[in-house]
Design an enzyme around this catalytic site. Structure first.
Site, PDB file in Angstrom:
ATOM      1  N   ARG A 253      35.288  37.788  43.881  1.00 20.98           N
ATOM      2  CA  ARG A 253      35.714  37.481  42.674  1.00 20.98           C
ATOM      3  C   ARG A 253      35.938  35.879  42.667  1.00 20.98           C
ATOM      4  NH1 ARG A 253      34.163  41.218  40.462  1.00 20.98           N
ATOM      5  NH2 ARG A 253      35.366  42.872  39.381  1.00 20.98           N
ATOM      6  N   GLU A 282      32.494  32.331  33.746  1.00 22.09           N
ATOM      7  CA  GLU A 282      31.308  33.077  33.638  1.00 22.09           C
ATOM      8  C   GLU A 282      31.167  33.297  32.209  1.00 22.09           C
ATOM      9  OE1 GLU A 282      32.045  36.579  36.054  1.00 22.09           O
ATOM     10  OE2 GLU A 282      32.272  35.314  37.681  1.00 22.09           O
ATOM     11  N   HIS A 301      26.822  37.301  38.346  1.00 22.22           N
ATOM     12  CA  HIS A 301      27.824  38.538  38.645  1.00 22.22           C
ATOM     13  C   HIS A 301      27.104  39.823  38.299  1.00 22.22           C
ATOM     14  CE1 HIS A 301      32.171  39.514  38.462  1.00 22.22           C
ATOM     15  NE2 HIS A 301      31.615  40.557  39.047  1.00 22.22           N
TER      16      HIS A 301
HETATM   17  N1  LIG Z   1      30.149  40.862  42.230  1.00 27.22           N
HETATM   18  C1  LIG Z   1      30.396  42.258  41.862  1.00 27.22           C
HETATM   19  O1  LIG Z   1      29.579  42.585  41.000  1.00 27.22           O
HETATM   20  C2  LIG Z   1      31.348  43.245  42.494  1.00 27.22           C
HETATM   21  C3  LIG Z   1      31.232  44.612  42.408  1.00 27.22           C
HETATM   22  C4  LIG Z   1      32.153  45.166  42.876  1.00 27.22           C
HETATM   23  C5  LIG Z   1      33.301  44.548  43.576  1.00 27.22           C
HETATM   24  N2  LIG Z   1      33.407  43.605  43.474  1.00 27.22           N
HETATM   25  C6  LIG Z   1      34.789  42.680  44.202  1.00 27.22           C
HETATM   26  O2  LIG Z   1      34.422  42.925  45.646  1.00 27.22           O
HETATM   27  C7  LIG Z   1      35.819  42.854  46.007  1.00 27.22           C
HETATM   28  C8  LIG Z   1      36.022  44.042  47.219  1.00 27.22           C
HETATM   29  O3  LIG Z   1      35.938  45.248  46.568  1.00 27.22           O
HETATM   30  P1  LIG Z   1      36.078  46.737  47.306  1.00 27.22           P
HETATM   31  O4  LIG Z   1      35.638  47.875  46.557  1.00 27.22           O
HETATM   32  O5  LIG Z   1      35.717  46.512  48.802  1.00 27.22           O
HETATM   33  O6  LIG Z   1      37.606  46.709  47.360  1.00 27.22           O
HETATM   34  P2  LIG Z   1      38.677  47.334  48.283  1.00 27.22           P
HETATM   35  O7  LIG Z   1      40.010  47.508  47.797  1.00 27.22           O
HETATM   36  O8  LIG Z   1      38.006  48.642  48.796  1.00 27.22           O
HETATM   37  O9  LIG Z   1      38.835  46.406  49.592  1.00 27.22           O
HETATM   38  C9  LIG Z   1      39.358  45.062  49.383  1.00 27.22           C
HETATM   39  C10 LIG Z   1      40.003  44.639  50.759  1.00 27.22           C
HETATM   40  O10 LIG Z   1      40.718  43.339  50.401  1.00 27.22           O
HETATM   41  C11 LIG Z   1      41.830  43.271  51.510  1.00 27.22           C
HETATM   42  N3  LIG Z   1      42.635  42.352  51.239  1.00 27.22           N
HETATM   43  C12 LIG Z   1      43.763  42.135  50.201  1.00 27.22           C
HETATM   44  N4  LIG Z   1      44.170  41.054  50.304  1.00 27.22           N
HETATM   45  C13 LIG Z   1      43.427  40.237  51.142  1.00 27.22           C
HETATM   46  C14 LIG Z   1      43.569  39.001  51.621  1.00 27.22           C
HETATM   47  N5  LIG Z   1      44.533  38.050  51.254  1.00 27.22           N
HETATM   48  N6  LIG Z   1      42.760  38.788  52.857  1.00 27.22           N
HETATM   49  C15 LIG Z   1      41.686  39.371  52.985  1.00 27.22           C
HETATM   50  N7  LIG Z   1      41.681  40.772  52.700  1.00 27.22           N
HETATM   51  C16 LIG Z   1      42.465  40.979  51.676  1.00 27.22           C
HETATM   52  C17 LIG Z   1      42.578  44.712  51.274  1.00 27.22           C
HETATM   53  O11 LIG Z   1      43.221  44.926  52.271  1.00 27.22           O
HETATM   54  C18 LIG Z   1      41.089  45.761  51.310  1.00 27.22           C
HETATM   55  O12 LIG Z   1      41.006  46.127  52.438  1.00 27.22           O
HETATM   56  C19 LIG Z   1      36.961  42.823  45.245  1.00 27.22           C
HETATM   57  O13 LIG Z   1      37.252  41.704  44.753  1.00 27.22           O
HETATM   58  C20 LIG Z   1      36.004  43.456  43.844  1.00 27.22           C
HETATM   59  O14 LIG Z   1      36.418  43.072  42.862  1.00 27.22           O
HETATM   60  C21 LIG Z   1      32.526  42.541  42.952  1.00 27.22           C
END
Ligand SMILES: NC(=O)c1ccc[n+]([C@@H]2O[C@H](COP(=O)([O-])OP(=O)(O)OC[C@H]3O[C@@H](n4cnc5c(N)ncnc54)[C@H](O)[C@@H]3O)[C@@H](O)[C@H]2O)c1
Length: 341
Positions: A253, A282, A301
């Site tokens: 993000r 975006e 994205h």
């Molecule tokens: N670009 C895209 O199209 C796209 C698509 C899907 C998800 N995403 C993004 O990818 C990211 C991860 O998604 P996910 O499904 O793996 O989420 P998830 O909830 O499974 O995992 C996120 C992890 O981040 C950790 N976290 C929280 N605060 C943190 C910090 N300060 N430092 C390090 N780690 C921290 C949490 O403990 C968790 O393990 C999210 O930001 C989501 O919005 C982007």
């Protein structure tokens, strides 16, 4: 049971119909066809990342006990005007297009589809990491523009092999863990930082402090969710802690990164390159500084966009409709407080 299939251009009528037929073969079906991603979504009344007309949705919901949707706007107005509705099943990682409080108040369960695009996003993150390591997009543009540069074998201009590198994964959730496993398969040493993981090794990954990860990684890839605490966690200070010549990837993000600091670091010759699927704005304005900074690879994205992600989302969401039809609580219930009603 009558179910409204509220489709759009990603969760298509065909994908949703196939999934519902598998999970609830005897459901009576009503249909509403949406147009997202044309035009893009936005706020509709009090809900976010939504698209569609509230009155049209109210009309389509008449007599329906459940609805499966991706981007339609489930506002208080829609929920209050749909007394037959008992379950809203949303095909996305977070049901941001539903007014959860209003649903709970009216006794409507809301379910969602966590992890639907984790594999798509992990694979794209790896593609971006490799693109940045080998400057694929930049070299592609040179060829398209009729240039055939010969400097790519000069030692200082050559790329970096991932298998010979240390990769730092920030955020070890559904996506981060997949990226880590792929990087380990490449032969990389993989470090990870997640506030919910104790230091130590699980055989694939070494869990370390953020400072150690920044200091030792050749590639740093972000996979944390955005929280109040981690906005701009990659800033001038953290970039200075990264190795000279290292590469940053953000497919999580935009708010996690101070992009101005990234431009400063690349311009100063500290950070070598970057790859971003997520941006500060975006779409990115045409005159944005990022576009003038060298060795940054962009995608708009799209990391989570795959046909499998659409089918997986439909499968998760319809499985929860099937659970409801059997009198069970949906697995991915977003508003458990509704059960007290
Ligand atoms: N670009 C895209 O199209 C796209 C698509 C899907 C998800 N995403 C993004 O990818 C990211 C991860 O998604 P996910 O499904 O793996 O989420 P998830 O909830 O499974 O995992 C996120 C992890 O981040 C950790 N976290 C929280 N605060 C943190 C910090 N300060 N430092 C390090 N780690 C921290 C949490 O403990 C968790 O393990 C999210 O930001 C989501 O919005 C982007």
């Amino acid at each position: 049971m009558k179910v409204l299939i509220a489709s759009d251009g990603f969760l298509t009528d065909d994908v949703l119909t196939t999934a519902l037929k598998n999970e609830v073969p005897d459901a009576e079906v009503a249909r509403l066809v949406g147009t997202w991603p044309d035009p893009p979504f936005g706020d509709v009344a009090e809900v976010h990342e939504a698209l569609g007309d509230e009155d049209e949705l109210i009309d389509a919901l008449k007599g329906c006990e459940a609805v499966i949707s991706h981007t339609h706007p489930f506002t208080e107005k829609v929920i209050a005007a749909s007394p037959d509705l008992k379950l809203i099943s949303i095909c996305r990682g977070g049901p941001v297009n539903v007014n959860i409080d209003a649903a709970t108040k009216h006794g409507v369960m809301v379910s969602y589809a966590p992890g639907r695009n984790a594999r798509a996003t992990a694979e794209h993150s790896v593609a971006m990491l490799l693109a940045a390591a080998r400057q694929i997009a930049q070299r592609h543009m040179e060829v398209v523009n009729g240039e055939w540069a010969t400097d790519y074998y000069k030692f200082e201009k050559t790329g970096q092999e991932v298998g010979a590198s240390t990769v730092g994964v920030i955020g070890y959730g559904a996506i981060g863990a997949r990226v880590a496993a792929i990087m380990a398969a490449f032969g990389a040493r993989v470090l990870a930082f997640d506030p919910f993981k104790e230091p130590g090794s699980d055989g694939v990954v070494e869990f370390v402090t953020l400072d150690q990860l920044l200091a030792e990684s050749d590639f740093v890839t972000l996979h944390a969710r955005v929280t109040e605490e981690n906005k701009h966690m990659i800033n001038a200070e953290s970039l200075a802690k990264m190795k000279k010549g290292s590469i940053l990837i953000n497919c999580a993000r935009g708010p996690l990164v101070d992009y101005d600091a990234v431009c400063d670091s690349i311009d100063a010759g500290h950070l070598h390159a970057a790859a971003f699927d997520c941006l500060p704005e975006e779409p990115l304005p045409a005159d944005h500084r990022l576009l003038k900074t060298p060795r940054i690879t962009f995608t708009p994205h799209l990391a989570g966009a795959s046909q499998e992600a659409s089918r997986v989302a439909a499968r998760i969401a319809t499985a929860d409709i099937a659970a409801y039809s059997r009198g069970e609580v949906p697995t991915h219930l977003a508003n458990p407080a509704v059960l007290e009603k």
